[in-house]
Design a protein around this motif. Structure first.
Motif, PDB file in Angstrom:
ATOM      1  N   CYS A   7      31.434  28.728  75.457  1.00 61.47           N
ATOM      2  CA  CYS A   7      32.216  29.166  74.867  1.00 61.47           C
ATOM      3  C   CYS A   7      34.063  28.080  75.296  1.00 61.47           C
ATOM      4  O   CYS A   7      33.897  28.469  76.293  1.00 61.47           O
ATOM      5  CB  CYS A   7      32.668  31.003  75.670  1.00 61.47           C
ATOM      6  SG  CYS A   7      31.454  31.814  74.934  1.00 61.47           S
ATOM      7  N   GLU A   8      34.914  28.864  74.486  1.00 61.17           N
ATOM      8  CA  GLU A   8      36.131  28.385  74.837  1.00 61.17           C
ATOM      9  C   GLU A   8      36.957  29.738  75.237  1.00 61.17           C
ATOM     10  O   GLU A   8      37.063  30.704  73.776  1.00 61.17           O
ATOM     11  CB  GLU A   8      36.760  27.607  73.449  1.00 61.17           C
ATOM     12  CG  GLU A   8      36.262  26.384  73.219  1.00 61.17           C
ATOM     13  CD  GLU A   8      36.319  25.631  74.795  1.00 61.17           C
ATOM     14  OE1 GLU A   8      36.826  24.888  75.521  1.00 61.17           O
ATOM     15  OE2 GLU A   8      35.217  24.907  75.059  1.00 61.17           O
ATOM     16  N   PHE A   9      38.227  29.821  76.334  1.00 61.36           N
ATOM     17  CA  PHE A   9      38.511  31.343  76.049  1.00 61.36           C
ATOM     18  C   PHE A   9      39.998  30.582  76.232  1.00 61.36           C
ATOM     19  O   PHE A   9      40.497  29.420  76.991  1.00 61.36           O
ATOM     20  CB  PHE A   9      37.731  31.769  77.168  1.00 61.36           C
ATOM     21  CG  PHE A   9      36.818  31.885  77.931  1.00 61.36           C
ATOM     22  CD1 PHE A   9      37.918  31.013  79.393  1.00 61.36           C
ATOM     23  CD2 PHE A   9      35.784  30.705  77.487  1.00 61.36           C
ATOM     24  CE1 PHE A   9      37.208  30.801  80.535  1.00 61.36           C
ATOM     25  CE2 PHE A   9      35.276  30.470  78.657  1.00 61.36           C
ATOM     26  CZ  PHE A   9      35.698  30.052  80.217  1.00 61.36           C
ATOM     27  N   ASP A  15      41.537  35.851  76.774  1.00 63.17           N
ATOM     28  CA  ASP A  15      40.294  35.820  75.575  1.00 63.17           C
ATOM     29  C   ASP A  15      39.683  35.047  75.458  1.00 63.17           C
ATOM     30  O   ASP A  15      39.847  33.995  74.973  1.00 63.17           O
ATOM     31  CB  ASP A  15      40.885  37.167  74.711  1.00 63.17           C
ATOM     32  CG  ASP A  15      42.042  37.914  75.069  1.00 63.17           C
ATOM     33  OD1 ASP A  15      41.488  39.101  75.672  1.00 63.17           O
ATOM     34  OD2 ASP A  15      43.425  37.956  75.129  1.00 63.17           O
ATOM     35  N   LEU A  16      38.335  36.025  74.397  1.00 69.40           N
ATOM     36  CA  LEU A  16      37.455  34.237  73.771  1.00 69.40           C
ATOM     37  C   LEU A  16      38.099  33.756  72.700  1.00 69.40           C
ATOM     38  O   LEU A  16      38.788  34.334  71.644  1.00 69.40           O
ATOM     39  CB  LEU A  16      36.475  35.203  73.185  1.00 69.40           C
ATOM     40  CG  LEU A  16      35.142  34.624  72.982  1.00 69.40           C
ATOM     41  CD1 LEU A  16      34.459  33.247  73.809  1.00 69.40           C
ATOM     42  CD2 LEU A  16      33.714  35.599  72.488  1.00 69.40           C
ATOM     43  N   SER A  18      35.804  30.993  71.126  1.00 70.39           N
ATOM     44  CA  SER A  18      35.106  30.678  69.741  1.00 70.39           C
ATOM     45  C   SER A  18      33.129  30.498  70.755  1.00 70.39           C
ATOM     46  O   SER A  18      34.188  30.627  72.319  1.00 70.39           O
ATOM     47  CB  SER A  18      35.010  28.866  69.766  1.00 70.39           C
ATOM     48  OG  SER A  18      35.822  28.189  70.500  1.00 70.39           O
ATOM     49  N   LEU A  19      32.537  30.735  70.706  1.00 79.61           N
ATOM     50  CA  LEU A  19      31.416  29.994  71.037  1.00 79.61           C
ATOM     51  C   LEU A  19      29.907  29.878  69.780  1.00 79.61           C
ATOM     52  O   LEU A  19      30.699  29.867  68.750  1.00 79.61           O
ATOM     53  CB  LEU A  19      30.728  32.502  71.374  1.00 79.61           C
ATOM     54  CG  LEU A  19      29.560  32.282  71.671  1.00 79.61           C
ATOM     55  CD1 LEU A  19      29.779  33.964  72.449  1.00 79.61           C
ATOM     56  CD2 LEU A  19      28.731  32.402  71.331  1.00 79.61           C
ATOM     57  N   LEU A  66      36.432  38.947  66.115  1.00 73.49           N
ATOM     58  CA  LEU A  66      35.575  39.572  67.667  1.00 73.49           C
ATOM     59  C   LEU A  66      34.729  40.490  67.459  1.00 73.49           C
ATOM     60  O   LEU A  66      33.820  39.833  67.659  1.00 73.49           O
ATOM     61  CB  LEU A  66      36.795  39.456  69.024  1.00 73.49           C
ATOM     62  CG  LEU A  66      36.621  38.898  69.860  1.00 73.49           C
ATOM     63  CD1 LEU A  66      34.953  37.975  70.467  1.00 73.49           C
ATOM     64  CD2 LEU A  66      37.194  39.643  71.069  1.00 73.49           C
ATOM     65  N   GLU A  91      31.689  32.214  83.258  1.00 69.63           N
ATOM     66  CA  GLU A  91      32.933  33.426  82.160  1.00 69.63           C
ATOM     67  C   GLU A  91      31.978  33.293  80.782  1.00 69.63           C
ATOM     68  O   GLU A  91      32.477  33.840  79.672  1.00 69.63           O
ATOM     69  CB  GLU A  91      33.876  32.461  82.402  1.00 69.63           C
ATOM     70  CG  GLU A  91      35.037  33.875  82.060  1.00 69.63           C
ATOM     71  CD  GLU A  91      36.339  33.490  82.215  1.00 69.63           C
ATOM     72  OE1 GLU A  91      37.257  34.233  82.112  1.00 69.63           O
ATOM     73  OE2 GLU A  91      36.364  32.501  83.133  1.00 69.63           O
ATOM     74  N   ASP A  92      30.791  31.840  80.596  1.00 71.70           N
ATOM     75  CA  ASP A  92      30.335  31.964  79.431  1.00 71.70           C
ATOM     76  C   ASP A  92      29.609  33.255  79.445  1.00 71.70           C
ATOM     77  O   ASP A  92      29.181  33.595  78.278  1.00 71.70           O
ATOM     78  CB  ASP A  92      29.677  30.269  79.536  1.00 71.70           C
ATOM     79  CG  ASP A  92      31.043  29.529  79.023  1.00 71.70           C
ATOM     80  OD1 ASP A  92      31.910  29.984  78.448  1.00 71.70           O
ATOM     81  OD2 ASP A  92      29.918  28.200  79.119  1.00 71.70           O
ATOM     82  N   HIS A  95      31.256  36.221  78.567  1.00 74.16           N
ATOM     83  CA  HIS A  95      31.231  36.571  77.347  1.00 74.16           C
ATOM     84  C   HIS A  95      30.475  36.448  75.782  1.00 74.16           C
ATOM     85  O   HIS A  95      30.149  37.742  75.407  1.00 74.16           O
ATOM     86  CB  HIS A  95      32.244  35.117  76.575  1.00 74.16           C
ATOM     87  CG  HIS A  95      34.007  35.341  76.872  1.00 74.16           C
ATOM     88  ND1 HIS A  95      35.054  35.867  77.376  1.00 74.16           N
ATOM     89  CD2 HIS A  95      34.704  34.141  77.539  1.00 74.16           C
ATOM     90  CE1 HIS A  95      36.401  35.543  78.043  1.00 74.16           C
ATOM     91  NE2 HIS A  95      35.625  34.718  78.574  1.00 74.16           N
ATOM     92  N   CYS A  99      30.452  40.299  73.810  1.00 77.61           N
ATOM     93  CA  CYS A  99      29.907  40.199  72.421  1.00 77.61           C
ATOM     94  C   CYS A  99      28.691  41.077  71.990  1.00 77.61           C
ATOM     95  O   CYS A  99      28.862  41.852  70.302  1.00 77.61           O
ATOM     96  CB  CYS A  99      29.918  38.592  71.839  1.00 77.61           C
ATOM     97  SG  CYS A  99      31.298  37.575  71.949  1.00 77.61           S
TER      98      CYS A  99
END
Length: 148
Positions: A7-9, A15-16, A18-19, A66, A91-92, A95, A99
């Protein structure tokens, strides 16, 4: 089946953005809408190192609000009876779990799911053309690092 998660946050605890899941059965790459991203007030480092690389010729995300990520993950995992999600950063996983919650007391319908947090380093990678801080490429690099 194994699926490698990245994930990128928006900074640590942010906040998230992308996943991505990369697995034997295929790949899922999701990014938030431009409107949502603009509302994030992106951290300076994220604006420079993540946002410009969200969409690449060989890594184009499905752009969704999201709130729809959970349903996309549900659809992606629907045919796997026992998916195992592998991540290299806690953290990945956080997130991903967020979701899956679609309303108070409600989550998407997914198969029994196992999570695995590994001490692994996706970079440097042997994958040519990999772009660090792109969730799909990072998930692919983690997959390569673990499975070879």
């Amino acid at each position: 089946m194994l699926y490698f998660l990245d994930c990128e946050f928006n900074g640590f605890g942010g906040d998230l953005i992308s996943l991505a899941l990369s697995g034997e059965a295929g790949e899922l790459y999701l990014a938030r809408t431009e409107e949502e991203l603009n509302a994030l007030d992106a951290h300076e480092w994220v604006a420079e190192h993540v946002l410009p690389f969200l969409s690449l010729s060989d890594a184009r995300p499905d752009v969704l609000p999201l709130a729809k990520f959970g349903r996309a993950i549900q659809g992606f995992l629907a045919t796997d009876a026992e998916p195992v999600i592998v991540a290299d950063w806690p953290e990945d996983l956080m997130h991903l779990m967020q979701c899956l919650i679609i309303a108070p007391g409600q989550m998407v319908q997914i198969p029994d799911l196992s999570l695995r947090l590994m001490h692994a380093s996706a970079y440097p990678t042997e994958i040519s053309d990999a772009v660090q801080h792109n969730a799909l490429w990072d998930a692919r690099a983690l997959r390569q690092a673990v499975l070879g």
